[in-house]
Structures are given as structure tokens and as C-alpha cells.
Design a protein around this motif. Structure first.
Motif, PDB file in Angstrom:
ATOM      1  N   GLY A  37       0.964  -1.289  -0.140  1.00 37.14           N
ATOM      2  CA  GLY A  37      -0.040   0.141  -0.028  1.00 37.14           C
ATOM      3  C   GLY A  37       0.808   1.263   0.053  1.00 37.14           C
ATOM      4  N   PRO A  38       0.313   2.410   0.332  1.00 33.47           N
ATOM      5  CA  PRO A  38       1.117   3.598   0.313  1.00 33.47           C
ATOM      6  C   PRO A  38       2.412   3.538   1.378  1.00 33.47           C
ATOM      7  N   ALA A  39       2.152   2.824   2.325  1.00 29.80           N
ATOM      8  CA  ALA A  39       3.186   2.839   3.447  1.00 29.80           C
ATOM      9  C   ALA A  39       4.344   1.920   2.775  1.00 29.80           C
ATOM     10  N   GLY A  40       3.982   0.598   2.406  1.00 27.95           N
ATOM     11  CA  GLY A  40       5.009  -0.238   1.937  1.00 27.95           C
ATOM     12  C   GLY A  40       5.638   0.302   0.676  1.00 27.95           C
ATOM     13  N   LEU A  41       5.089   0.484  -0.184  1.00 26.83           N
ATOM     14  CA  LEU A  41       5.627   0.973  -1.576  1.00 26.83           C
ATOM     15  C   LEU A  41       6.366   2.336  -1.442  1.00 26.83           C
ATOM     16  N   THR A  42       5.861   3.055  -0.501  1.00 30.59           N
ATOM     17  CA  THR A  42       6.649   4.308  -0.237  1.00 30.59           C
ATOM     18  C   THR A  42       8.186   3.982   0.206  1.00 30.59           C
TER      19      THR A  42
ATOM     20  N   ASP B 246      -0.812  15.578   1.249  1.00 29.09           N
ATOM     21  CA  ASP B 246      -0.541  16.948   1.784  1.00 29.09           C
ATOM     22  C   ASP B 246       1.006  17.481   1.489  1.00 29.09           C
ATOM     23  N   TYR B 247       1.037  18.642   1.880  1.00 24.12           N
ATOM     24  CA  TYR B 247       2.409  19.347   1.807  1.00 24.12           C
ATOM     25  C   TYR B 247       3.467  18.470   2.094  1.00 24.12           C
ATOM     26  N   HIS B 248       3.419  17.728   3.245  1.00 28.29           N
ATOM     27  CA  HIS B 248       4.549  17.281   3.790  1.00 28.29           C
ATOM     28  C   HIS B 248       4.926  15.801   3.173  1.00 28.29           C
ATOM     29  N   GLY B 249       3.717  15.348   2.653  1.00 25.13           N
ATOM     30  CA  GLY B 249       3.839  14.123   1.712  1.00 25.13           C
ATOM     31  C   GLY B 249       4.556  14.452   0.695  1.00 25.13           C
ATOM     32  N   ALA B 250       4.150  15.701  -0.080  1.00 23.89           N
ATOM     33  CA  ALA B 250       4.859  15.993  -1.462  1.00 23.89           C
ATOM     34  C   ALA B 250       6.220  16.273  -1.273  1.00 23.89           C
ATOM     35  N   CYS B 251       6.561  16.639  -0.089  1.00 29.40           N
ATOM     36  CA  CYS B 251       8.003  17.111   0.223  1.00 29.40           C
ATOM     37  C   CYS B 251       8.955  15.993   0.406  1.00 29.40           C
ATOM     38  N   VAL B 252       8.429  14.765   0.908  1.00 28.06           N
ATOM     39  CA  VAL B 252       8.842  13.357   1.023  1.00 28.06           C
ATOM     40  C   VAL B 252       9.314  13.143  -0.475  1.00 28.06           C
ATOM     41  N   PHE B 253       8.486  13.126  -1.193  1.00 27.15           N
ATOM     42  CA  PHE B 253       9.049  12.554  -2.661  1.00 27.15           C
ATOM     43  C   PHE B 253       9.991  13.668  -3.236  1.00 27.15           C
ATOM     44  N   GLU B 254       9.757  14.921  -2.842  1.00 29.74           N
ATOM     45  CA  GLU B 254      10.680  15.847  -3.393  1.00 29.74           C
ATOM     46  C   GLU B 254      11.994  15.686  -2.961  1.00 29.74           C
ATOM     47  N   GLU B 255      12.215  15.477  -1.574  1.00 31.88           N
ATOM     48  CA  GLU B 255      13.382  15.341  -0.964  1.00 31.88           C
ATOM     49  C   GLU B 255      14.385  14.068  -1.434  1.00 31.88           C
TER      50      GLU B 255
ATOM     51  N   GLY C 258     -10.254  15.117   6.935  1.00 34.83           N
ATOM     52  CA  GLY C 258      -9.039  15.681   7.227  1.00 34.83           C
ATOM     53  C   GLY C 258      -8.045  15.105   6.070  1.00 34.83           C
ATOM     54  N   GLY C 259      -8.310  13.704   5.673  1.00 36.84           N
ATOM     55  CA  GLY C 259      -7.495  13.164   4.477  1.00 36.84           C
ATOM     56  C   GLY C 259      -6.161  12.827   4.943  1.00 36.84           C
ATOM     57  N   LYS C 260      -5.963  12.280   6.112  1.00 40.65           N
ATOM     58  CA  LYS C 260      -4.496  12.103   6.537  1.00 40.65           C
ATOM     59  C   LYS C 260      -4.115  10.546   6.675  1.00 40.65           C
ATOM     60  N   GLY C 261      -5.065   9.609   6.343  1.00 42.75           N
ATOM     61  CA  GLY C 261      -4.660   8.149   6.408  1.00 42.75           C
ATOM     62  C   GLY C 261      -3.082   7.936   5.523  1.00 42.75           C
ATOM     63  N   MET C 262      -3.610   8.325   4.299  1.00 43.84           N
ATOM     64  CA  MET C 262      -2.485   8.150   3.435  1.00 43.84           C
ATOM     65  C   MET C 262      -1.172   8.699   3.513  1.00 43.84           C
ATOM     66  N   ASN C 263      -1.296   9.966   3.893  1.00 43.41           N
ATOM     67  CA  ASN C 263      -0.154  10.946   4.460  1.00 43.41           C
ATOM     68  C   ASN C 263       0.483  10.561   5.678  1.00 43.41           C
ATOM     69  N   LEU C 264      -0.105   9.961   6.628  1.00 45.33           N
ATOM     70  CA  LEU C 264       0.718   9.273   7.660  1.00 45.33           C
ATOM     71  C   LEU C 264       1.429   8.200   7.459  1.00 45.33           C
ATOM     72  N   ALA C 265       0.840   7.367   6.547  1.00 46.36           N
ATOM     73  CA  ALA C 265       1.526   6.208   5.987  1.00 46.36           C
ATOM     74  C   ALA C 265       2.633   6.578   5.098  1.00 46.36           C
ATOM     75  N   ILE C 266       2.871   7.650   4.586  1.00 45.32           N
ATOM     76  CA  ILE C 266       3.879   8.245   3.739  1.00 45.32           C
ATOM     77  C   ILE C 266       4.837   8.798   4.611  1.00 45.32           C
ATOM     78  N   ALA C 267       4.488   9.440   5.770  1.00 42.30           N
ATOM     79  CA  ALA C 267       5.542  10.301   6.731  1.00 42.30           C
ATOM     80  C   ALA C 267       6.118   8.952   7.503  1.00 42.30           C
ATOM     81  N   ASP C 268       5.428   8.079   8.058  1.00 38.74           N
ATOM     82  CA  ASP C 268       6.045   6.867   8.789  1.00 38.74           C
ATOM     83  C   ASP C 268       7.138   6.380   7.870  1.00 38.74           C
ATOM     84  N   ALA C 269       6.698   6.118   6.569  1.00 41.19           N
ATOM     85  CA  ALA C 269       7.737   5.309   5.647  1.00 41.19           C
ATOM     86  C   ALA C 269       9.206   6.172   5.545  1.00 41.19           C
ATOM     87  N   ASP C 270       8.903   7.426   5.454  1.00 41.80           N
ATOM     88  CA  ASP C 270      10.090   8.402   5.436  1.00 41.80           C
ATOM     89  C   ASP C 270      10.953   8.320   6.738  1.00 41.80           C
ATOM     90  N   VAL C 271      10.301   8.336   7.797  1.00 42.80           N
ATOM     91  CA  VAL C 271      11.128   8.396   9.000  1.00 42.80           C
ATOM     92  C   VAL C 271      11.936   6.965   9.067  1.00 42.80           C
TER      93      VAL C 271
END
Ligand code: RFL
Length: 396
Positions: free
Chosen positions: A19-24, A57-66, A300-313
């Protein structure tokens, strides 16, 4: 462990779930030079067609940017510069881009994100195994954990690894592998139902939430020709009680849009408005990420974004552990992620309360109804209040 002869393999990280967490995570580990194998229970076609979230969200987009992936993952996806809150049929616009100083994300349907993450990963020759049946975790607290599964031909595989990333969602094998007394769990039922449909309706000009005495409704883009609608309903409502006529009538009423066309509905579900958090997000060499560790309501649309943020950390922590023998990131993983998780749970609950209690007065009574109206009004009369909202929308 199963006792027939297994095909024995080894890798550094086994990622469970595509899913978003595993593939990110898998993409970031590849870029970090850390070997991994992804095990997914379903077929690629199934994973790529699962339509859920739609806002990065902005933070999620930054993860892919970085990590240098933005070009590949976000190309052609529109931004989310404004939010419309329609109160009793009257449109009120929040200029998210201006209020946040340009910290906006992108509108990207989850299945497109998944398809692009898979393409990016597999193009680089990475190892993603679909239809992995009976995934089981072993020795997660020891120095050499193992993951077993059967492939689509029935052959048993045993993969020895240094770390396991449990990215297999709310009903996966990973969290279930942690002894119950090693986790504290927090659950909350918001006492509201959300009936949601996907329909072939052109997206709204801006993401739209509508508040009225008829109940809450929302209309969000899911690509150039599709929309997701949400309607407040009784908890546990049976979708069969929402015939098409009732549905479109209620949407027109709640959105204050008599011209909303009835269109083909491609999916209908009642979403549980519930929250869940598991603490800590680690047990031994198993690290939980995304829905495997926490569920948040879609508000608030945060489920996918939290998954991506966890993957980054987790990717950064694993990179340091594998390449520099530095475990500090892994030690801090759970605490770092849980801070963000609770902040977003609070945001989602706050927004749910305001948008629902300001609508149907019978939900929480006349006193709370007026409190919610005051809170809502403040967003349009106080720039500080509006900025606080868009700051949470940006994530991070
Ligand atoms: P996922 O996406 O559930 O992926 C987990 C993957 O693991 C696989 N799996 C297994 N694989 C191997 N072995 C096992 N034993 C396995 N068990 C499971 C699954 O097949 C799957 O491929 O979790 P992840 O990666 O943590 O991502 C979480 C997000 O998908 C989730 O939070 C969002 O979809 C939630 N959500 C929304 N989030 C938003 O940010 N914005 C939204 O607007 C939004 N709308 C929604 C949503 C979720 C919905 N659902 C689930 C009802 C709308 C809906 C309708």
C-alpha cells in the motif's frame, strides 16, 4: 513455522504490504541502497485498482521531493490551492495557498500513486512479490527474524532478514504478531457513519465540505472525471438503504446544488468513523507503519499521508542503521511517528466535531451546535484561526 521444505532466502528488510506505506518505504530503501523484498497478499491488478484517498498533503509531497521522486510520482497532478466550506448552501472559500504561504500538496488518487510507486520501483529491478499467501512473522524479538509465505504455485519461502517493516494495514499479520501485552492500544468510535460513493461526476472546482441542517456532505476530486462523495449517516447504516434516488436527492440538498447530475456509481461503502493507535510502533526488529499502527477517520484526509510520513522516518532510520551502524533513528522511530499521529488524530476529531455539530442540531444538542457554528465562523473572521487550519492541512 511450517514444516515442509522451504526455499531459503535472505535480505536486509522484508516489507509486508504494497500500500502507500509499503511502496513508499520500498522506493526510499532502494534509493538509500538498502535491500528489501516486498510481500503483498493481493495481485498487482487488485492493488492498483483500490481507490481510496486522493490528497497528498504538503509534507507528503516534500517527502517525494526530498528523495528525488517528485518528477516521477507527482507529474501532472493538480495542486490543492483552495478549500470550499459551503454553509447552508452559501459558498465560503479558504485560500489555502495564500494562507499557508504556498505549503500546498497535490490531488493524486491513491491508486495512481500506487501505480506510479510500483512502476518506479520495478523499473529499477526491485523485488515485489504479489499473491504472497499466509505471510507469517517469526523471531521478531531476536537478532535474526524470518518471514514465511507461500507463492502462487504453493511453494513455501522463508526469508531471513535484519528488519521487518509491517505495512500491511489494519487487518494484516504484522501487528497481530506482537504479543498483546507489549502494545497499548487506543480506540475511539466517533459515533457517526459516513456513507461514501465513487461516481463518474466531474470533480468540484475546489475540495468541498458542506454543512447544513440536513447533515454533513463532501465532494472531492478523484481524477479528471471521477468524484468521491461522503454523506453523514447513522453509524453502521446498511448501504442497501441508500438507494440511488435517496442518495442523489440528499447530495443535492446537502451540497445546495440542484444541478448535480445523477451519474454512474462505481463504488458504495459505509466507512467506520473510528480511530485507533498502537503504541509503541515497534517490537524488537518489527517496525509498524501506516494503517498497521494507526487508523484515522477519512475526515481531514490524513490516512495515506501518515503512512507516507512513517515510511520516510523509517527509511531514514534504516539507512543510518544499515550503513552507519547508528541505531538512534530506529530507537526514536515510534516516538517520532506517534507525535505526528496524535497531532493528526486531534485535527481529524476537531474537524469532525466542527463540521458535523454545526450542521444537524440533533447530533450533539443546541449548545454544542452553536459552539460549532462559532468555531466555523472564526475561520472566516480570524486569519490566525484560518492559518491554524491550513497549517494542519499541510501536515508535517
Ligand atoms: P493499506 O493501504 O491498507 O495497504 C496495506 C497493504 O497490505 C496488504 N496486506 C497484506 N500483505 C501481505 N500479507 C498480509 N497478511 C497482508 N494483509 C494486508 C494489503 O493487501 C494492502 O495492499 O495500508 P497503508 O499502506 O498503511 O496505507 C494506508 C492508507 O491506504 C489509508 O490510510 C487510506 O486509504 C485511508 N483513507 C484515506 N486517507 C486519506 O489520506 N485521504 C482520504 O481521503 C482517504 N479516504 C481512506 C479513504 C480509506 C478508505 N477505506 C479504507 C475504507 C476512503 C476510504 C473508503
Amino acid at each position: 513455522m511450517p514444516n515442509d521444505t522451504a526455499i531459503r532466502e535472505a535480505t536486509t528488510v522484508v516489507v509486508i504490504g504494497a500500500g502507500p506505506a509499503g511502496l513508499t518505504l520500498a522506493n526510499l530503501l532502494r534509493l538509500a541502497g538498502v535491500g528489501c523484498v516486498v510481500l503483498e497478499r493481493h495481485s498487482r491488478a487488485h492493488v492498483e485498482s483500490r481507490q481510496r484517498a486522493g490528497v497528498l498533503d504538503y509534507h507528503g509531497a516534500c517527502v517525494f521531493e526530498e528523495w528525488g521522486l517528485a518528477g516521477e510520482i507527482l507529474a501532472g497532478m493538480p495542486g490543492d490551492g483552495s478549500l470550499e466550506i459551503r454553509v447552508d448552501g452559501e459558498p465560503r472559500l479558504l485560500d489555502v495557498a495564500a494562507l499557508s504561504g504556498g505549503r500546498t500538496g497535490a490531488l493524486i488518487p491513491q491508486q495512481i500513486l500506487i501505480g506510479r510507486l510500483l512502476n518506479a520501483h520495478q523499473k529499477a529491478g526491485a523485488d515485489v512479490r504479489f499473491a504472497a499467501d499466509g505471510v507469517a512473522l517469526h523471531d521478531i524479538a531476536g537478532p535474526e527474524p524470518k518471514v514465511t509465505y507461500r507463492d502462487s504455485d504453493g511453494a513455501l519461502h522463508e526469508i531471513t532478514c535484519a528488519y521487518i517493516a509491517g505495512c500491511d494495514g489494519g487487518h494484516g499479520a504484522s501487528r497481530a504478531a506482537v504479543p498483546a501485552d507489549a502494545l497499548t492500544t487506543y480506540s475511539y468510535d466517533h459515533g457517526i457513519g459516513w456513507f461514501t460513493i465513487l461516481a463518474d461526476v466531474p470533480p468540484p472546482r475546489h475540495p468541498l465540505m458542506a454543512i447544513s441542517s440536513h447533515g454533513f456532505a463532501a465532494h472531492f476530486a478523484r481524477g479528471p472525471k471521477a468524484s468521491r462523495f461522503y454523506l453523514q449517516c447513522d453509524p453502521g447504516a446498511d448501504p442497501a438503504h441508500w438507494g440511488e434516488e435517496r442518495l442523489w436527492t440528499q447530495l443535492r440538498l446537502r451540497l445546495g446544488d440542484d444541478d448535480l447530475p445523477a451519474a454512474t456509481i462505481t463504488d458504495k461503502t459505509v466507512v467506520d468513523m473510528r480511530s485507533f493507535v498502537a503504541d509503541p510502533m515497534r517490537h524488537g526488529r518489527l517496525f509498524l507503519a501506516g494503517d498497521a499502527a494507526h487508523i484515522i477517520t477519512p475526515m481531514g484526509g490524513k490516512g495515506m499521508n501518515l503512512a507516507i510520513a512513517d515510511a520516510d522516518v523509517l527509511a531514514r532510520a534504516l539507512r543510518a542503521a544499515v550503513h552507519d551502524h547508528d541505531d538512534t533513528g530506529l530507537q526514536a522511530y515510534s516516538e517520532t511517528c506517534l507525535k505526528r499521529v496524535w497531532n493528526n488524530q486531534e485535527y481529524s476529531r476537531w474537524l469532525t466535531e466542527m463540521t458535523h455539530e454545526a450542521g444537524d442540531e440533533s447530533l450533539a444538542g443546541p449548545f454544542r451546535h452553536r459552539l460549532a457554528r462559532a468555531r466555523l465562523e472564526r475561520l472566516f473572521t480570524s486569519e490566525a484561526a484560518a492559518r491554524a487550519l491550513v497549517d494542519l492541512m499541510a501536515g508535517g
